[in-house]
Design an enzyme around this catalytic site. Sequence first.
Site, PDB file in Angstrom:
ATOM      1  N   THR A   1       9.818  -7.574 -13.356  1.00 60.26           N
ATOM      2  CA  THR A   1       9.094  -8.842 -13.512  1.00 60.26           C
ATOM      3  C   THR A   1       8.163  -9.041 -12.319  1.00 60.26           C
ATOM      4  OG1 THR A   1      10.912  -9.717 -14.777  1.00 60.26           O
ATOM      5  CG2 THR A   1       9.410 -11.337 -13.840  1.00 60.26           C
TER       6      THR A   1
ATOM      7  N   GLN B   1      -7.543   1.088   4.169  1.00 60.27           N
ATOM      8  CA  GLN B   1      -8.384   0.637   5.291  1.00 60.27           C
ATOM      9  C   GLN B   1      -9.870   0.631   4.934  1.00 60.27           C
ATOM     10  OE1 GLN B   1      -7.323  -0.742   8.003  1.00 60.27           O
ATOM     11  NE2 GLN B   1      -5.181  -0.107   8.150  1.00 60.27           N
TER      12      GLN B   1
ATOM     13  N   GLY C   1       0.839  -1.197   0.000  1.00 62.19           N
ATOM     14  CA  GLY C   1       0.000   0.000   0.000  1.00 62.19           C
ATOM     15  C   GLY C   1       0.872   1.245   0.000  1.00 62.19           C
ATOM     16  N   THR C   2       1.970   1.195   0.729  1.00 60.49           N
ATOM     17  CA  THR C   2       2.881   2.344   0.791  1.00 60.49           C
ATOM     18  C   THR C   2       3.379   2.693  -0.606  1.00 60.49           C
ATOM     19  OG1 THR C   2       3.577   1.721   3.022  1.00 60.49           O
ATOM     20  CG2 THR C   2       5.063   3.165   1.786  1.00 60.49           C
TER      21      THR C   2
ATOM     22  N   CYS D   1       2.010   0.621  12.118  1.00 63.45           N
ATOM     23  CA  CYS D   1       3.076   0.820  11.135  1.00 63.45           C
ATOM     24  C   CYS D   1       4.155   1.717  11.704  1.00 63.45           C
ATOM     25  CB  CYS D   1       2.520   1.399   9.843  1.00 63.45           C
ATOM     26  SG  CYS D   1       1.348   0.286   9.086  1.00 63.45           S
TER      27      CYS D   1
ATOM     28  N   ASN E   1      -6.734   4.582   9.531  1.00 59.76           N
ATOM     29  CA  ASN E   1      -6.251   3.323  10.104  1.00 59.76           C
ATOM     30  C   ASN E   1      -6.372   3.275  11.623  1.00 59.76           C
ATOM     31  OD1 ASN E   1      -4.217   5.324   9.184  1.00 59.76           O
ATOM     32  ND2 ASN E   1      -2.869   4.215  10.571  1.00 59.76           N
TER      33      ASN E   1
ATOM     34  N   SER F   1      -4.039  -2.383  -0.214  1.00 57.33           N
ATOM     35  CA  SER F   1      -2.930  -3.222   0.264  1.00 57.33           C
ATOM     36  C   SER F   1      -3.426  -4.644   0.512  1.00 57.33           C
ATOM     37  CB  SER F   1      -2.385  -2.630   1.571  1.00 57.33           C
ATOM     38  OG  SER F   1      -1.505  -3.536   2.188  1.00 57.33           O
ATOM     39  N   GLY F   2      -2.622  -5.628   0.091  1.00 57.01           N
ATOM     40  CA  GLY F   2      -3.027  -7.024   0.219  1.00 57.01           C
ATOM     41  C   GLY F   2      -3.224  -7.488   1.654  1.00 57.01           C
TER      42      GLY F   2
HETATM   43  N1  PLP Z   1      -2.388   3.447   4.215  1.00 60.09           N
HETATM   44  C1  PLP Z   1      -3.070   3.107   5.314  1.00 60.09           C
HETATM   45  C2  PLP Z   1      -4.317   3.849   5.681  1.00 60.09           C
HETATM   46  C3  PLP Z   1      -2.618   2.039   6.116  1.00 60.09           C
HETATM   47  O1  PLP Z   1      -3.292   1.700   7.220  1.00 60.09           O
HETATM   48  C4  PLP Z   1      -1.418   1.377   5.746  1.00 60.09           C
HETATM   49  C5  PLP Z   1      -0.873   0.314   6.621  1.00 60.09           C
HETATM   50  O2  PLP Z   1      -1.196   0.229   7.770  1.00 60.09           O
HETATM   51  C6  PLP Z   1      -0.774   1.770   4.567  1.00 60.09           C
HETATM   52  C7  PLP Z   1      -1.276   2.813   3.832  1.00 60.09           C
HETATM   53  C8  PLP Z   1       0.472   1.080   4.108  1.00 60.09           C
HETATM   54  O3  PLP Z   1       0.190  -0.189   3.569  1.00 60.09           O
HETATM   55  P1  PLP Z   1       1.350  -1.303   3.521  1.00 60.09           P
HETATM   56  O4  PLP Z   1       1.502  -1.816   4.915  1.00 60.09           O
HETATM   57  O5  PLP Z   1       0.851  -2.322   2.559  1.00 60.09           O
HETATM   58  O6  PLP Z   1       2.558  -0.620   3.027  1.00 60.09           O
END
Ligand code: PLP
Length: 387
Positions: A241, A183, A76-77, A329, A155, A203-204
Amino acid sequence: MTPDTEWTYLDNNATTKPAPEVVDAMIPYYSTCWGNPSSLHEFGRQVATTIDTARNQVAQLIGARRASCIVFTSSGTEADNLAIYGLLKAQPDKKHIVTSQVEHSAIRIFCMTLEKDGYEVTYLPVGKDGTLEPEDVKNAIRKDTACVALMWANNETGVTFPIQEIAKICQELNVPLHTDAVQAAGKIPIDVEQTAVNTLAISGHKIHAPKGVGALYIARGTPFRPMLCGGGQEHGRRSGTENVAQIVAMGVAAQLSFEHLPLVQQEITPLRDQLEKGLLERIPDAHINGSSNMRTPNTTNLSCPGADGEGLILALSAEKVAASTGSACSAGSTEPSHVLVAMKLNRQDLQGTLRLSLSRYTTAADIERALDIIPRVVASRRRLAPR
Ligand code: PLP
């Protein structure tokens, strides 16, 4: 490692249990189906077809008509960073970004970094209930605004932003909108054909796929320049890839999340409400942070004044209850949560916060156990707190 069956796991906004169907679907891509999806021969083409299926599954979860709008990423980041980077690079004459004070660090810290590179960023405030006024977005947009970047659901509190209304404003003012739906996906309905977002990140590992895979939706006609250039994979928008097994996992997880979405309201919301009601009855002076009606159905953010958040988490962990204080995180940090600071919580309320987040694997027995343990742990932490 203790097996997950021993835990009452209430930390699903940090990460979710990989669904058994998802894990099963991945295995062949680590053992027998290891062809390169870019190859011309059938052994590789079959893998490319599987990626197409996953792309369709993710498109379905967010209501995208064209699966080609989906780009798989490593997280997700990455999807958040790539969206903002791609929008900025494609509009080099525009140097202003609008975001909020409560974004996840994937947007917040990236924006702070961009400030050092000469961009100007407006961090919009939120109300005491964590909500954002669409009018504030409108007023912040300038002629040189390259993009608006806002989360769909928070989150830490689960509070949702009115992305539909904000999307209309952005469309009228012709400013691209990126939304972080990490989220929101799988918890509330998302339809990118009805909500005019330009880019949307998911995000997976928040939807029962493994960690290390994400996806970015890029609407047709969105100004966008890729960050990774090379072999032209992902329709030229993210070279490299493909991480096939993870992409397959993301696809199956998205399919399952789509199928379970109607059940979220029916099954997760009552459990979450039961948990909240029980905690408020059993913990004196406790209260919920965040709007009660603009909130994802799985999240509770609770202040227990007089207790310390970190101590609570460790004491609960000793009882095999997994919860969180602030954002997982940024774990390891004892700074008060920037989200709750932006919501103007007082010092006592800031210190004793608990985030409890459910998933479709949460059971009534989990809630009963949590209601038995959490009030007891809060009482004992309060007794230990310095007066
Ligand atoms: N955005 C939100 C709102 C999140 O809660 C998170 C992870 O907690 C992310 C982005 C980042 O996702 P990832 O952990 O897949 O990098």
